[in-house]
Design a protein around this motif. Structure first.
Motif, short mmCIF file in Angstrom:
data_model
loop_
_atom_site.label_atom_id
_atom_site.label_comp_id
_atom_site.label_asym_id
_atom_site.label_seq_id
_atom_site.Cartn_x
_atom_site.Cartn_y
_atom_site.Cartn_z
N THR A 261 33.48 -22.80 -45.56
CA THR A 261 33.85 -23.15 -44.19
C THR A 261 32.75 -22.83 -43.17
O THR A 261 32.87 -23.18 -42.01
CB THR A 261 35.12 -22.38 -43.74
OG1 THR A 261 34.77 -20.99 -43.55
CG2 THR A 261 36.23 -22.47 -44.77
N LEU A 262 31.70 -22.12 -43.61
CA LEU A 262 30.67 -21.66 -42.66
C LEU A 262 29.57 -22.70 -42.50
O LEU A 262 29.10 -23.27 -43.49
CB LEU A 262 30.04 -20.34 -43.14
CG LEU A 262 30.99 -19.16 -43.34
CD1 LEU A 262 30.24 -17.96 -43.92
CD2 LEU A 262 31.67 -18.77 -42.04
N SER A 263 29.14 -22.93 -41.25
CA SER A 263 27.98 -23.79 -41.06
C SER A 263 26.72 -22.94 -41.18
O SER A 263 26.78 -21.72 -41.18
CB SER A 263 28.06 -24.50 -39.71
OG SER A 263 28.37 -23.57 -38.71
N MET A 264 25.56 -23.61 -41.30
CA MET A 264 24.30 -22.88 -41.42
C MET A 264 23.99 -22.12 -40.12
O MET A 264 24.31 -22.60 -39.03
CB MET A 264 23.17 -23.86 -41.71
CG MET A 264 23.16 -24.35 -43.15
SD MET A 264 22.65 -23.00 -44.26
CE MET A 264 23.21 -23.64 -45.84
N PRO A 265 23.36 -20.95 -40.22
CA PRO A 265 22.96 -20.23 -38.99
C PRO A 265 22.02 -21.11 -38.15
O PRO A 265 21.21 -21.84 -38.71
CB PRO A 265 22.21 -19.00 -39.51
CG PRO A 265 22.52 -18.91 -40.96
CD PRO A 265 22.93 -20.25 -41.44
N LYS A 266 22.14 -21.00 -36.83
CA LYS A 266 21.38 -21.86 -35.93
C LYS A 266 19.87 -21.81 -36.18
O LYS A 266 19.19 -22.81 -36.07
CB LYS A 266 21.62 -21.42 -34.48
CG LYS A 266 22.90 -21.92 -33.87
CD LYS A 266 22.78 -21.80 -32.35
CE LYS A 266 24.03 -21.32 -31.68
NZ LYS A 266 24.43 -19.94 -31.85
#
Ligand SMILES: [Fe+2]
Length: 304
Positions: A261-266
């Motif tokens: 569910t996590l997107s990549m760190p900015k």
């Protein structure tokens, strides 16, 4: 399979002075660790300021750390990276250029350099042998900060190269655990593995109950203020991902479900290109300017 034993005896009678610096844009905590019996200190996981939208870099955060060390007349002996961070750029070379000291990271950095050297198509000019660092720690290795003996412990899972650092009664956990109400670090970056992370966390939690633990990140879950210090006993009892005797299989399912569910760190794309070079920018091009690449679809997660 059980975790590896701790290959040294922690010395809790040594109590380093720890000064924390919180970087709000990346929720990173950097530390100065100071020997109470000499002027020697180390800096752990420093942060370069980077504005991705404009490409501008600056060093306000690093300058605060440098200022603190200079103001107290301390001697910087080591700059430690717990791992190749994917969420912020290291300021270690900048601090080293001002204050000296040796830059160290885990010896499995070579695996990380190989992985991301390929993803960013770096070619043969980019060495994948860790030679950009002054010291590559192996599991259990020790080093001196003044009169204090520090130890590196291999704790992979978040990445293949994580090391935690045990210095007297203080443990710098990098991205293994977060505060008890924050749980654990993600394990879905290239080379990460939830089962490996669980075993590394069990190894960390086999240290003595009273040891002080210092986090690399805090996101203030449920609206609480930012915190970074806890103990082994508190983590073992209360950590929401591994406390209360959570089993390996339970942890792996939770961690993998959550990571999906996590997107990549900015800042993952600039961070990796800089941090795999020990915090150096890529070489300038023939017009004298420096560039970072964006690998199109190079970091997308496998579809399941
Ligand atoms: Fe990390």
């Amino acid at each position: 399979m059980a975790h590896q034993p701790i290959p040294f005896t922690p010395n809790l009678s040594v109590k380093p002075d720890v000064v924390a610096f919180f970087d709000q844009p990346t929720n990173t905590i950097s530390y100065i660790v100071k020997d109470p019996n000499s002027l020697s200190c180390a800096v752990i996981d420093s942060v370069m300021d980077f504005d991705y939208a404009s490409g501008a870099i600056s060093y306000e955060g690093a300058d605060r750390i440098i200022g603190h060390i200079e103001q107290h007349g301390w001697t910087l002996e080591w700059l430690i990276e717990t791992h190749v961070h994917a969420d912020h750029l290291s300021a270690a070379p900048y601090i080293q250029s001002r204050l000296g000291g040796k830059l160290g990271i885990g010896d499995q950095i070579c695996v990380v350099q190989d992985t991301f050297g390929k993803i960013f198509n770096e070619g043969t000019a980019f060495q994948r042998d860790g030679s950009q660092f002054d010291r590559l720690f192996r599991d259990g290795d020790s080093y001196q900060i003044g009169t204090m003996t520090a130890h590196a412990l291999f704790t992979p899972g978040h990445t293949p190269a994580d090391m935690i650092h045990v210095i007297g009664d203080a443990v710098f956990v990098g991205d293994t655990l977060f505060m008890p109400d924050g749980g654990s670090a993600r394990a879905d970056f290239p080379g990460g593995d939830a089962r490996t992370l669980y075993r590394s966390i069990q190894r960390l939690l086999s240290l003595p109950d009273a040891m002080r633990l210092f986090m690399c990140h805090d996101y203030g879950p449920n609206g609480r203020d930012i915190q970074w210090e806890t103990t082994i006993a508190e983590q073992r009892e209360h950590n929401i991902h591994v406390g209360h005797g959570t089993t390996e299989d339970e942890f792996v399912k939770m961690r993998e479900d959550r990571d999906r569910t996590l997107s990549m760190p900015k800042l993952i794309i600039p961070s990796l290109q800089v941090n795999m070079r020990a915090g150096q920018l890529p070489p300038a091009e023939d017009n004298g300017a420096t560039y970072l690449k964006v690998p199109i679809n190079g970091l997308t997660k496998p579809k399941e």
